[in-house]
Design a protein around this motif. Sequence first.
Motif, PDB file in Angstrom:
ATOM      1  N   ARG A   1       0.943  -1.067   0.217  1.00 28.99           N
ATOM      2  CA  ARG A   1      -0.028   0.008   0.077  1.00 28.99           C
ATOM      3  C   ARG A   1       0.993   1.252   0.064  1.00 28.99           C
ATOM      4  O   ARG A   1       0.712   2.184  -0.708  1.00 28.99           O
TER       5      ARG A   1
ATOM      6  N   PHE B   1       1.847   1.857  -3.442  1.00 29.97           N
ATOM      7  CA  PHE B   1       0.925   2.549  -4.339  1.00 29.97           C
ATOM      8  C   PHE B   1       0.597   4.195  -3.911  1.00 29.97           C
ATOM      9  O   PHE B   1       0.608   4.589  -4.689  1.00 29.97           O
ATOM     10  N   ASN B   2       0.780   4.379  -2.661  1.00 28.53           N
ATOM     11  CA  ASN B   2       0.543   5.693  -2.039  1.00 28.53           C
ATOM     12  C   ASN B   2       1.748   6.569  -2.570  1.00 28.53           C
ATOM     13  O   ASN B   2       1.571   7.631  -3.005  1.00 28.53           O
TER      14      ASN B   2
ATOM     15  N   ALA C   1       0.898   7.287  -6.291  1.00 30.49           N
ATOM     16  CA  ALA C   1      -0.187   8.512  -6.391  1.00 30.49           C
ATOM     17  C   ALA C   1       0.247   9.769  -5.907  1.00 30.49           C
ATOM     18  O   ALA C   1       0.010  10.613  -6.406  1.00 30.49           O
ATOM     19  N   ASP C   2       1.223   9.694  -4.726  1.00 30.37           N
ATOM     20  CA  ASP C   2       1.790  11.077  -4.204  1.00 30.37           C
ATOM     21  C   ASP C   2       2.306  11.836  -5.762  1.00 30.37           C
ATOM     22  O   ASP C   2       2.495  12.916  -5.761  1.00 30.37           O
ATOM     23  N   LYS C   3       3.282  10.994  -6.123  1.00 32.53           N
ATOM     24  CA  LYS C   3       4.083  11.497  -7.255  1.00 32.53           C
ATOM     25  C   LYS C   3       3.380  11.901  -8.385  1.00 32.53           C
ATOM     26  O   LYS C   3       3.588  12.904  -8.903  1.00 32.53           O
ATOM     27  N   LEU C   4       2.147  11.334  -8.742  1.00 34.64           N
ATOM     28  CA  LEU C   4       1.327  11.851  -9.729  1.00 34.64           C
ATOM     29  C   LEU C   4       0.437  12.998  -9.362  1.00 34.64           C
ATOM     30  O   LEU C   4       0.408  13.951 -10.007  1.00 34.64           O
ATOM     31  N   ASN C   5      -0.099  12.859  -8.112  1.00 32.64           N
ATOM     32  CA  ASN C   5      -0.407  14.237  -7.524  1.00 32.64           C
ATOM     33  C   ASN C   5       0.297  15.529  -7.571  1.00 32.64           C
ATOM     34  O   ASN C   5      -0.043  16.619  -7.804  1.00 32.64           O
TER      35      ASN C   5
ATOM     36  N   ASP D   1      -6.020  14.401   0.000  1.00 36.27           N
ATOM     37  CA  ASP D   1      -5.560  13.183   0.623  1.00 36.27           C
ATOM     38  C   ASP D   1      -5.596  13.272   2.113  1.00 36.27           C
ATOM     39  O   ASP D   1      -6.055  12.027   2.642  1.00 36.27           O
TER      40      ASP D   1
ATOM     41  N   ARG E   1      -8.085   3.988   4.519  1.00 38.48           N
ATOM     42  CA  ARG E   1      -7.193   3.523   3.459  1.00 38.48           C
ATOM     43  C   ARG E   1      -7.249   1.883   3.670  1.00 38.48           C
ATOM     44  O   ARG E   1      -7.715   1.356   4.481  1.00 38.48           O
TER      45      ARG E   1
ATOM     46  N   PHE F   1      -9.253   0.238  -6.378  1.00 38.54           N
ATOM     47  CA  PHE F   1      -8.577   1.306  -6.163  1.00 38.54           C
ATOM     48  C   PHE F   1      -9.305   2.574  -6.488  1.00 38.54           C
ATOM     49  O   PHE F   1      -8.802   3.682  -6.140  1.00 38.54           O
ATOM     50  N   HIS F   2     -10.523   2.610  -6.806  1.00 36.55           N
ATOM     51  CA  HIS F   2     -11.341   3.903  -7.370  1.00 36.55           C
ATOM     52  C   HIS F   2     -12.061   4.367  -5.839  1.00 36.55           C
ATOM     53  O   HIS F   2     -12.392   3.445  -5.143  1.00 36.55           O
TER      54      HIS F   2
END
Length: 439
Positions: free
Chosen positions: A6, A9-10, A13-17, A38, A48, A158-159
């Motif tokens: 997790r 994955f987090n 996601a943080d990098k994308l954000n 977040d 989560r 994941f959505h």
Amino acid sequence: MTQERRKDFNNMADKLNEAVAAAVARNANDKVTFVPWDDALDRDGGHRYCEERVTEPDHNNPSVWFWQNADHSDQLVGSAGPFFDALARKIDPEVTDWAGLKAKYAPADGSPPNDGNFRGAGRTTDEIYDFMYQVAVEKADLIDTGFWQMLANIFRVFHPKTPLHEAIAQRILDKVEADTSPAVTSSIPIPPGQQAGCGADLNPNFPKFWVLLDGYHSASDILFRMREQACQGSCQDIQGVPGSLIKAKKQGENGCEYAVKIAAKKELYLYATGSGQNCYTATEIAINQCAAAKDAGWVNGPNFGEFYQVGVRDVNGANNHHDPFPDTNDHLGYRQVACKQVSPSPLWDRFEVQICDWDDSQFGRTIRDGIGSCGLQTQWKYEDSTFKFADGYSAQKYASLRMPTVAGRKCITHKIEEALGLSQGSVTCNNDWNEVSMF
């Protein structure tokens, strides 16, 4: 899913954000706004996957705000039974329904059958999907109640679920309201010539800039960005700062306290009891008069209870009003330095330096040339590093060179300080890594 997975994955996601926020920041003049949400997932014990209070797997857990595989907490409309029965007959013509398929291919060890056991029938995953499609074509009345339900159970993983969509929508509505509501002004203005009270001296090595999503910015820059939001009545995000490193808390009707985690143990903050022109005036005075060299600056407003303050303090320190930052080492990037001296010979020493968030655009030659004035240097290296500072932050570059012992440690450390913009006497190089104190 595990807690370690997790985290991976987090992090992705943080990098994308962060990339999205950076793109938004570059187009701020086009009235595009990034709304972080977040931290909503950390409320009420966490929402989560794999929270410590949850026994996994739990497919009927309303506190998890993301869809899980075969999630039962919000069943889709209709029963999928007839679709699965038809699919079972495709997989194995000798069975009549899904329950029979599961029972026929139950695990040999006697454990309960599960939906994956039909692979014992010798069918590949591609064949299974083929059969799903065939059933959907042959039995159109089962498409909505079976085919799409099965796909939804797979593809919605994941959505966000409904509670998270609602939390995100509320964040957006709050941001729109804050950006469109007129700022409340104070009845008595800050008088001309107002002076700020200032706190104690900052460390001479207090970082001159931090790494934000849109470039390098000083503490004053960040404070002015806090000011821009707080003084117009907004108390949510800060341009260029990842949402995970921000705490924002409404104070009274239209006041705000902002805090940004600038180091593992330090936060930069702005506190305002109200918005409007007095907020703009008072915080500008405090920032301009104190922020560059003092750990605090404040202005008492002329109206009852009116107060403004900016500064640097311990993370979640005394007199803070915001929700606490998690106990992690995550923070904005800033220049960090460590030095080490190795003496394998009485004739020469090797000096090694670990550096983070520093670049002279000359492959470190500013360090090499500076130290070169102390004596003949050899074996110069400047390369990528795998070193980690005490707070877990990774160094980016490693510099090393060999110097004759007669060159003297004092001259060499002084030249390192000059090259890296550090105060004299702050770099110590001996047999173990010594990190430079910045706060």
